[in-house]
Design a protein around this motif. Structure first.
Motif, PDB file in Angstrom:
ATOM      1  N   GLU A 515       0.838  -1.186   0.000  1.00  0.00           N
ATOM      2  CA  GLU A 515       0.000   0.000   0.000  1.00  0.00           C
ATOM      3  C   GLU A 515       0.881   1.248   0.000  1.00  0.00           C
ATOM      4  N   MET A 516       0.555   2.184  -0.873  1.00  0.00           N
ATOM      5  CA  MET A 516       1.222   3.483  -0.903  1.00  0.00           C
ATOM      6  C   MET A 516       0.308   4.475  -0.190  1.00  0.00           C
ATOM      7  N   PRO A 517       0.586   4.791   1.083  1.00  0.00           N
ATOM      8  CA  PRO A 517      -0.384   5.546   1.888  1.00  0.00           C
ATOM      9  C   PRO A 517      -0.333   7.057   1.680  1.00  0.00           C
ATOM     10  N   TYR A 518       0.077   7.475   0.486  1.00  0.00           N
ATOM     11  CA  TYR A 518       0.166   8.899   0.179  1.00  0.00           C
ATOM     12  C   TYR A 518      -0.855   9.277  -0.895  1.00  0.00           C
ATOM     13  N   ASN A 519      -1.271  10.526  -0.895  1.00  0.00           N
ATOM     14  CA  ASN A 519      -2.110  11.062  -1.963  1.00  0.00           C
ATOM     15  C   ASN A 519      -1.216  11.433  -3.140  1.00  0.00           C
ATOM     16  N   PHE A 520      -0.899  10.423  -3.934  1.00  0.00           N
ATOM     17  CA  PHE A 520      -0.010  10.608  -5.074  1.00  0.00           C
ATOM     18  C   PHE A 520      -0.757  10.393  -6.391  1.00  0.00           C
ATOM     19  N   GLY A 521      -1.981  10.834  -6.455  1.00  0.00           N
ATOM     20  CA  GLY A 521      -2.729  10.727  -7.705  1.00  0.00           C
ATOM     21  C   GLY A 521      -3.012   9.284  -8.060  1.00  0.00           C
ATOM     22  N   VAL A 522      -2.735   8.921  -9.302  1.00  0.00           N
ATOM     23  CA  VAL A 522      -2.955   7.550  -9.772  1.00  0.00           C
ATOM     24  C   VAL A 522      -1.761   6.702  -9.356  1.00  0.00           C
ATOM     25  N   VAL A 523      -1.995   5.753  -8.475  1.00  0.00           N
ATOM     26  CA  VAL A 523      -0.932   4.874  -7.971  1.00  0.00           C
ATOM     27  C   VAL A 523      -1.060   3.508  -8.627  1.00  0.00           C
ATOM     28  N   ASP A 524       0.055   3.006  -9.130  1.00  0.00           N
ATOM     29  CA  ASP A 524       0.048   1.715  -9.830  1.00  0.00           C
ATOM     30  C   ASP A 524       1.276   0.923  -9.385  1.00  0.00           C
ATOM     31  N   GLN A 525       1.073  -0.112  -8.579  1.00  0.00           N
ATOM     32  CA  GLN A 525       2.161  -0.972  -8.118  1.00  0.00           C
ATOM     33  C   GLN A 525       1.933  -2.388  -8.647  1.00  0.00           C
ATOM     34  N   THR A 526       2.933  -2.944  -9.315  1.00  0.00           N
ATOM     35  CA  THR A 526       2.790  -4.293  -9.876  1.00  0.00           C
ATOM     36  C   THR A 526       3.980  -5.167  -9.486  1.00  0.00           C
TER      37      THR A 526
END
Length: 778
Positions: A515-526
């Motif tokens: 989980e990226m717990p920041y407001n970083f717009g569109v988050v995409d982790q694969t």
């Protein structure tokens, strides 16, 4: 008497607890035995951001907890005739202190002293299906409600028996220390009431949820508690696998191949080895040549004397760089264009080398395989799977294999696999005698489980002071999940030759944990996994140490690119108040922002997982006089001089135990960032034992260390066993980058330094048996 409970479907629930209550079953027994069935309980709901990632809605802990719900009624609490309570926890104690925290939960609901609750480890119980897997910091999260409900039902039944014995009403009784006192002054002990509360037939009972204590009523939970087995541990009375007295079980060790996963073809001098002092048996098993002797020193002598013809290993001729090149070929491209119109692009690329997940206690198991049956004793976090694998290895039905779970001296993911149990069983069958098998410490980094090599590539776009997109492509050597979810069906599925079954579990674990717990717009982790040739596993905190380290370094890079302080930047973009709370706490206690000499710096990082949040602040010294210091039998390099770590784990069962876990997590994180890795060269790993695998030692642990368990909040505990690793790795990495002015690209940071040790031989595979141990004592 045995009780279990389930929840009627009311359609409206609070924190997983029905308004109408829990159903229970009084099962025929000679004394009071209580179980809890929360199979119909719904997970707690919470408001979530408008664009949440999967773990914010449903995470790995939810999945593991839900998997165990259908069999939760098979977990029982017993009230004994002496007034004590007994509980067999279907999880493995590997140093995380769950036997103590579980005793605290039962003691709280029963109003018993913690010392009168006896928690032992359940043997392999195939009927538990997904409910006997220890991992993912899930033990307390998943067992908290079933255990406390079982204890509360037990108390309810005891009080009903007290009504018949003492008169009056249960509501007016005073219960303290296992003694029930009626308003008329008459008393009865739990021991006296246990047999009276028993039933000769199974019957259903119901528990009103109001009978469960609220957190404001707790007298045991949330209070610091020293581990109940601490004295036994420090005095040597604690029983581990190699301490067990199993008749006829003699020391046994394995002569292992010179390259990774090589197979034995023939022994050229078996008769000569059998003539060595103490050696009783020699036999080929699938992973090597087993030697049984009267002492482990004689086993080592036998292993060293063997002349074996070996088949090729799985990575003949390979080295770090060739495996890394293979990973690079498997990387998926980043989706966002490199130079978006009007926006600034920020990129980063990191490499994480192979690391050993071996604990201080090497793989150990005792096995006694006879005609038609087998009995195993070992530290096992997935005992049902081990039971099935042993059965298959020795040609027995699973029901003919009895597996005892023994306290393990650490695990870090290692003991999710039953390799040691299987090898012990194979050796015992080959010899026709019981064995006490122990891996040599040299075997662990060379043939044991590793945290896989991985890369993490990231790209973010920034426009007008906002992060618009954040991409992460994590590419890894396969992480083995061939233990499945703790039972045979998923274990078999993950072992399918295509590797797709294992990949499916890996992808699910990644999606449900990262989980990226920041407001970083569109988050995409694969995640992309490739290369099945290595022995890998879920090292402590699984993907998070690598993914989290890369993420937090990227956050620092973004903060610098936007001209902001790393702490202020995080607080501005974080979405979660729980994360902000631990971050502010370490910044306050650690004195973030204080002026420091050139070549030194502070680093700060966060992590969100396991229904909680953690943060770490460190100070590091990268000045030449520190980096180049000489250390006997060790490595120098940067020195962390101060560390503060804080965790918010929701409802805290044992703050002292949680703080101890954070100390261990930080030691792991420090090692992963700076010093601990294995080097692959010509198809074999160079490190062998702890004298040249540079885990955190006294010479690089910070003198100034603070662990903080945040005050309890809510009614649900979070996970703590692994929760502090990722933020610790990241904080050290961020501090190093600020101190040196150079963002590290490869971890651990010292991996590419000259090898600072003499490489032990591969043939023979282990050093000589020690003869001067007393010379090294103080």
């Amino acid at each position: 008497m045995t009780l279990s409970h389930s929840e009627p479907d009311t359609g409206k629930e609070r924190a997983g607890v029905s308004r109408r209550g829990f159903l229970g079953y009084v099962v025929a027994a000679g004394t009071l035995v209580v179980a809890a069935d929360v199979g119909l309980a719904a997970p707690a709901s919470a408001s979530v951001p408008s664009a949440p990632q999967p773990p914010e809605l449903y995470d790995l802990n939810d999945a593991l907890t839900d998997a165990g719900l259908p069999t939760s009624q098979l977990i029982t609490v017993t009230i004994n005739k002496d007034g004590s309570a007994s509980f067999e926890i279907p999880r493995a104690e590997v140093g995380q202190g769950i036997t103590t925290s579980t005793a605290m939960i039962i003691a709280e609901e029963l109003d018993l002293p913690v010392e009168k609750v006896h928690v032992t480890l359940a043997p392999a119980r195939p009927e538990l299906l997904f409910n006997q897997l220890t991992g993912g910091s899930n033990t307390t999260v998943s067992t908290y409600t079933p255990i406390r409900v079982a204890a509360a039902i037990a108390k309810q039944q005891l009080l009903q028996a007290a009504v018949l014995l003492l008169g009056g009403t249960a509501e007016r009784f005073i219960v303290k220390g296992g003694i029930v006192t009626a308003p008329n002054g008459k008393t009865a002990t739990y021991g006296e009431l246990a047999t009276k509360a028993a039933s000769s037939t199974t019957k259903q009972v119901q528990l009103d949820p109001s009978k469960l204590k609220g957190s404001s009523e707790f007298k045991v939970l949330g209070k610091p508690q020293t581990r109940l087995d601490a004295l036994d541990i420090v005095t040597g009375k604690k029983q581990f696998a190699m301490d067990l007295d199993v008749p006829g079980a003699l020391p046994t060790m394995i002569c292992r191949p010179p390259t990774l996963n090589g197979k034995p073809k023939a022994i050229r001098n078996k008769a000569d080895v059998l003539k060595l002092p103490g050696v009783t048996d020699v036999a080929i098993i699938p992973t090597g040549v087993a030697v049984r002797a009267e002492t482990f020193g004689q086993c080592i002598d036998g292993v060293r004397a063997l002349q074996v013809d070996w088949g090729a290993g799985t990575v003949e001729g390979e080295n770090d760089e060739s495996v890394l090149a293979n990973l690079r070929r498997a990387e998926l491209p980043l989706a966002v264009p490199k130079v978006p119109v009007l926006a600034k692009t920020v990129e980063a690329d990191f490499e994480f080398m192979f690391r050993s997940s071996a604990a201080l206690e090497p793989y150990c198991a005792v096995a006694d395989v006879r005609d038609g049956s087998a009995e195993i004793w070992a530290g096992l976090k997935s005992p049902i799977v081990a039971q099935g694998e042993v059965a298959q290895a020795v040609g027995l039905p699973q029901g003919k294999v009895k597996v005892h779970v023994v306290t393990g001296g650490g695990s870090f993911g290692h003991k999710l696999f039953g390799n040691h149990a299987v090898e012990a069983a194979q050796a015992s069958k080959a010899f026709g005698k019981p064995v006490r098998l122990m891996w040599h410490r040299a075997d662990e980094p060379r043939q044991g489980r590793l945290h896989p090599m991985a890369t993490s590539r990231m790209r973010a776009t920034v426009l007008a002071g906002q992060v618009l997109t954040f991409e992460q492509r994590h590419t890894s050597v396969e992480t083995s999940f061939r233990h499945g979810l703790g039972e045979m069906l998923t274990s078999v599925a993950t072992k399918l030759p295509t590797g797709l079954g294992n990949l499916g579990v890996a992808e699910a674990v990644f999606v449900l944990s990262q989980e990226m717990p920041y407001n970083f717009g569109v988050v995409d982790q694969t995640l992309t996994e490739t290369d099945q040739r290595f022995n890998t596993g879920s090292m402590r905190n699984v993907y998070s140490p690598d993914v989290g380290c890369a993420n937090e370094l990227m956050v620092d890079i973004l903060a610098k690119a936007m001209g902001k302080d790393p702490l202020d930047f995080r607080l501005e973009y974080l979405k979660n108040d729980q994360v902000k709370g631990v971050l502010r706490k370490v910044a306050e206690v650690g004195g973030w922002g204080r002026k420091m000499p050139a070549g030194t710096a502070q680093g700060i990082a966060i992590h969100k997982e396991y229904k909680g949040a953690s943060a770490c602040l460190v100070e590091i010294d990268c000045r030449p006089e520190t980096v180049n210091r000489k250390i006997r039998d060790g490595v120098g390099g940067p020195r962390v001089t101060k560390a503060v770590i804080a965790i918010d784990a929701g409802l805290v069962i044992n703050p002292r135990g949680l703080e101890a876990q954070m100390m261990g997590c930080f030691a792991d994180g420090l090692a992963l960032a700076l010093t601990s890795s294995v080097h692959l060269k010509d198809g074999h790993f160079l490190e062998a034992s702890w004298d040249n695998y540079f885990y955190t030692r006294q010479w690089n642990i910070p003198h100034d260390f603070t662990a903080i368990a945040m005050p309890s909040n809510g009614e649900q505990p979070g996970g703590g066993g692994e929760a502090g690793v990722a933020c610790s790795v990241a904080a050290v990495a961020c501090a190093y980058a600020r101190a040196t002015g150079k963002v590290p690209k490869r971890f651990p940071i010292n991996h590419d330094d000259p090898i600072g040790f003499e490489v032990k031989s591969f043939v023979p595979p282990v050093p000589e048996s020690p003869t001067d141990g007393l010379d090294w004592t103080f």
